[in-house]
Design a protein around this motif. Structure first.
Motif, PDB file in Angstrom:
ATOM      1  N   ALA A 239       0.895  -1.102   0.011  1.00  0.00           N
ATOM      2  CA  ALA A 239      -0.102   0.288   0.073  1.00  0.00           C
ATOM      3  C   ALA A 239       0.949   1.391  -0.086  1.00  0.00           C
ATOM      4  CB  ALA A 239      -1.020  -0.091   1.167  1.00  0.00           C
ATOM      5  N   LYS A 240       0.394   2.152  -0.787  1.00  0.00           N
ATOM      6  CA  LYS A 240       0.900   3.596  -0.493  1.00  0.00           C
ATOM      7  C   LYS A 240      -0.307   4.541  -0.357  1.00  0.00           C
ATOM      8  CE  LYS A 240       4.789   2.705  -3.426  1.00  0.00           C
ATOM      9  NZ  LYS A 240       5.643   3.194  -4.831  1.00  0.00           N
ATOM     10  N   CYS A 241      -0.001   5.760   0.466  1.00  0.00           N
ATOM     11  CA  CYS A 241      -1.284   6.612   0.611  1.00  0.00           C
ATOM     12  C   CYS A 241      -0.545   7.970   0.459  1.00  0.00           C
ATOM     13  CB  CYS A 241      -1.362   6.227   2.181  1.00  0.00           C
ATOM     14  SG  CYS A 241      -2.760   7.600   2.741  1.00  0.00           S
ATOM     15  N   ASN A 242      -1.632   8.777   0.305  1.00  0.00           N
ATOM     16  CA  ASN A 242      -1.493  10.304  -0.260  1.00  0.00           C
ATOM     17  C   ASN A 242      -1.444  11.121   0.928  1.00  0.00           C
ATOM     18  OD1 ASN A 242      -3.845  10.383  -0.267  1.00  0.00           O
ATOM     19  ND2 ASN A 242      -4.172  11.643  -2.161  1.00  0.00           N
ATOM     20  N   CYS A 243      -1.928  10.679   2.294  1.00  0.00           N
ATOM     21  CA  CYS A 243      -1.889  11.619   3.376  1.00  0.00           C
ATOM     22  C   CYS A 243      -0.580  12.299   3.659  1.00  0.00           C
ATOM     23  CB  CYS A 243      -2.449  10.696   4.535  1.00  0.00           C
ATOM     24  SG  CYS A 243      -1.252  10.021   5.347  1.00  0.00           S
ATOM     25  N   THR A 244      -0.740  13.412   4.490  1.00  0.00           N
ATOM     26  CA  THR A 244       0.444  14.257   4.531  1.00  0.00           C
ATOM     27  C   THR A 244       1.692  13.387   5.178  1.00  0.00           C
ATOM     28  OG1 THR A 244      -0.399  15.179   6.266  1.00  0.00           O
ATOM     29  CG2 THR A 244      -0.654  16.503   4.350  1.00  0.00           C
ATOM     30  N   PHE A 245       1.235  12.543   5.960  1.00  0.00           N
ATOM     31  CA  PHE A 245       2.395  11.881   6.925  1.00  0.00           C
ATOM     32  C   PHE A 245       3.056  10.705   5.815  1.00  0.00           C
ATOM     33  CE2 PHE A 245       3.920   8.636   9.481  1.00  0.00           C
ATOM     34  CZ  PHE A 245       4.629   9.096  10.424  1.00  0.00           C
ATOM     35  N   CYS A 246       2.172  10.095   5.216  1.00  0.00           N
ATOM     36  CA  CYS A 246       2.811   9.003   4.272  1.00  0.00           C
ATOM     37  C   CYS A 246       3.445   9.779   3.205  1.00  0.00           C
ATOM     38  CB  CYS A 246       1.612   8.109   3.769  1.00  0.00           C
ATOM     39  SG  CYS A 246       1.030   7.056   4.885  1.00  0.00           S
ATOM     40  N   TRP A 247       3.076  10.691   2.510  1.00  0.00           N
ATOM     41  CA  TRP A 247       3.601  11.409   1.528  1.00  0.00           C
ATOM     42  C   TRP A 247       5.173  12.057   1.947  1.00  0.00           C
ATOM     43  CZ3 TRP A 247       5.199  12.316  -3.085  1.00  0.00           C
ATOM     44  CH2 TRP A 247       5.575  13.426  -3.570  1.00  0.00           C
ATOM     45  N   LYS A 248       5.020  12.202   3.154  1.00  0.00           N
ATOM     46  CA  LYS A 248       6.414  13.012   3.627  1.00  0.00           C
ATOM     47  C   LYS A 248       7.440  12.001   3.697  1.00  0.00           C
ATOM     48  CE  LYS A 248       4.409  17.424   5.429  1.00  0.00           C
ATOM     49  NZ  LYS A 248       5.232  18.281   4.649  1.00  0.00           N
ATOM     50  N   GLN A 249       6.854  10.830   4.257  1.00  0.00           N
ATOM     51  CA  GLN A 249       8.017   9.630   4.222  1.00  0.00           C
ATOM     52  C   GLN A 249       7.962   8.861   3.370  1.00  0.00           C
ATOM     53  OE1 GLN A 249       7.060   6.932   7.419  1.00  0.00           O
ATOM     54  NE2 GLN A 249       7.095   8.409   9.024  1.00  0.00           N
ATOM     55  N   ARG A 250       7.289   9.111   2.288  1.00  0.00           N
ATOM     56  CA  ARG A 250       7.328   8.324   1.014  1.00  0.00           C
ATOM     57  C   ARG A 250       7.181   6.732   1.402  1.00  0.00           C
ATOM     58  NH1 ARG A 250       7.773  10.860  -4.211  1.00  0.00           N
ATOM     59  NH2 ARG A 250       8.483   8.770  -4.873  1.00  0.00           N
ATOM     60  N   MET A 251       6.173   6.586   2.269  1.00  0.00           N
ATOM     61  CA  MET A 251       5.946   5.350   2.746  1.00  0.00           C
ATOM     62  C   MET A 251       5.338   4.348   1.843  1.00  0.00           C
ATOM     63  SD  MET A 251       3.409   4.115   6.080  1.00  0.00           S
ATOM     64  CE  MET A 251       3.613   5.900   7.077  1.00  0.00           C
ATOM     65  N   TRP A 252       5.732   3.114   1.731  1.00  0.00           N
ATOM     66  CA  TRP A 252       5.222   1.768   1.181  1.00  0.00           C
ATOM     67  C   TRP A 252       5.339   0.923   2.171  1.00  0.00           C
ATOM     68  CZ3 TRP A 252       8.330  -0.067  -3.870  1.00  0.00           C
ATOM     69  CH2 TRP A 252       7.513  -1.071  -4.535  1.00  0.00           C
ATOM     70  N   ASN A 253       3.898   0.403   2.412  1.00  0.00           N
ATOM     71  CA  ASN A 253       3.821  -0.549   3.452  1.00  0.00           C
ATOM     72  C   ASN A 253       2.995  -1.796   3.039  1.00  0.00           C
ATOM     73  OD1 ASN A 253       1.272  -0.234   3.831  1.00  0.00           O
ATOM     74  ND2 ASN A 253       1.396   1.664   5.151  1.00  0.00           N
ATOM     75  N   ALA A 254       3.347  -2.870   3.979  1.00  0.00           N
ATOM     76  CA  ALA A 254       2.281  -4.004   4.007  1.00  0.00           C
ATOM     77  C   ALA A 254       1.294  -3.885   5.202  1.00  0.00           C
ATOM     78  CB  ALA A 254       2.934  -5.071   4.081  1.00  0.00           C
ATOM     79  N   GLY A 255       0.136  -3.445   4.834  1.00  0.00           N
ATOM     80  CA  GLY A 255      -0.909  -2.998   5.622  1.00  0.00           C
ATOM     81  C   GLY A 255      -2.190  -4.128   6.152  1.00  0.00           C
ATOM     82  N   ARG A 256      -2.798  -3.845   6.955  1.00  0.00           N
ATOM     83  CA  ARG A 256      -3.925  -4.564   7.020  1.00  0.00           C
ATOM     84  C   ARG A 256      -3.722  -5.984   7.819  1.00  0.00           C
ATOM     85  NH1 ARG A 256      -9.039  -3.397   3.170  1.00  0.00           N
ATOM     86  NH2 ARG A 256     -10.151  -4.243   4.776  1.00  0.00           N
ATOM     87  N   LEU A 257      -2.391  -6.052   8.144  1.00  0.00           N
ATOM     88  CA  LEU A 257      -1.909  -7.258   8.954  1.00  0.00           C
ATOM     89  C   LEU A 257      -2.735  -7.434  10.260  1.00  0.00           C
ATOM     90  CD1 LEU A 257       1.767  -6.833   8.478  1.00  0.00           C
ATOM     91  CD2 LEU A 257       0.511  -7.981   7.072  1.00  0.00           C
ATOM     92  N   LYS A 258      -2.931  -8.753  10.840  1.00  0.00           N
ATOM     93  CA  LYS A 258      -3.520  -8.861  12.040  1.00  0.00           C
ATOM     94  C   LYS A 258      -2.558  -8.666  13.098  1.00  0.00           C
ATOM     95  CE  LYS A 258      -6.670 -12.463  10.082  1.00  0.00           C
ATOM     96  NZ  LYS A 258      -7.027 -13.803  10.356  1.00  0.00           N
ATOM     97  N   PRO A 259      -2.906  -8.165  14.168  1.00  0.00           N
ATOM     98  CA  PRO A 259      -1.941  -7.846  15.315  1.00  0.00           C
ATOM     99  C   PRO A 259      -0.977  -9.275  15.743  1.00  0.00           C
ATOM    100  CG  PRO A 259      -3.936  -6.947  15.796  1.00  0.00           C
ATOM    101  CD  PRO A 259      -4.191  -7.616  14.665  1.00  0.00           C
ATOM    102  N   SER A 260      -1.556 -10.354  15.525  1.00  0.00           N
ATOM    103  CA  SER A 260      -0.694 -11.463  15.636  1.00  0.00           C
ATOM    104  C   SER A 260       0.340 -11.808  14.510  1.00  0.00           C
ATOM    105  CB  SER A 260      -1.716 -12.890  15.776  1.00  0.00           C
ATOM    106  OG  SER A 260      -2.502 -13.055  14.628  1.00  0.00           O
ATOM    107  N   ASP A 261       0.189 -11.155  13.393  1.00  0.00           N
ATOM    108  CA  ASP A 261       1.213 -11.381  12.323  1.00  0.00           C
ATOM    109  C   ASP A 261       2.538 -10.546  12.627  1.00  0.00           C
ATOM    110  OD1 ASP A 261      -0.649 -12.932  10.629  1.00  0.00           O
ATOM    111  OD2 ASP A 261      -1.606 -11.352   9.678  1.00  0.00           O
TER     112      ASP A 261
END
Length: 138
Positions: free
Chosen positions: A27-49
């Motif tokens: 996932a990539k997001c355009n919110c100001t936080f993600c944009w400033k970090q150029r964040m690329w993540n694996a999201g929607r993981l279960k907490p146990s993952d």
């Protein structure tokens, strides 16, 4: 297929393991936080993952909340590298989730990363389930 990856911050004070199925997408997001970090993540993981192996005392937390839910961005106090996050977002079902910064994974082969599907989120407008009109910059 889910695989266990190992990750860390730059100074190795924070280490973790995460069970991630890259075929489910990144996932990539355009919110100001993600944009400033150029964040690329694996999201929607279960907490146990996600398993923090070391450095709980070295983690700082930047959180944000609103009617849409809440998120916490975690990063190393010493080197400043973001490693993971957690929260809940109403549009995504409101269930607790974890996310891992893919750049913090130490054993993710580049060919596997570039082959993974990318999902874009319009977080700038709290529209988490739809992509923004422009994604080339993300």
């Amino acid at each position: 297929m889910k695989r266990t990856y190992h990750g860390s911050c730059h100074c190795k004070a924070v280490t973790f393991q995460a069970d991630i199925d890259l075929d489910q997408g990144t996932a990539k997001c355009n919110c100001t936080f993600c944009w400033k970090q150029r964040m690329w993540n694996a999201g929607r993981l279960k907490p146990s993952d996600f398993r923090l192996l070391s450095g709980e005392d070295m983690l700082a937390d930047y959180g944000k909340s609103g009617d849409w839910g809440e998120t916490h961005h975690r990063f190393c106090k010493r080197c400043g590298i973001a490693t993971h996050g957690h929260g809940r977002i109403v549009q995504m079902g409101g269930e607790p989730f974890m996310s891992v910064h893919l750049a913090a994974l130490d054993d993710l082969p580049v060919p596997d990363l570039v082959a993974a599907p990318v999902h874009y989120m319009d977080g700038l407008h709290d529209n988490w389930m739809n992509p923004p009109a422009e994604t080339r910059h993300l």
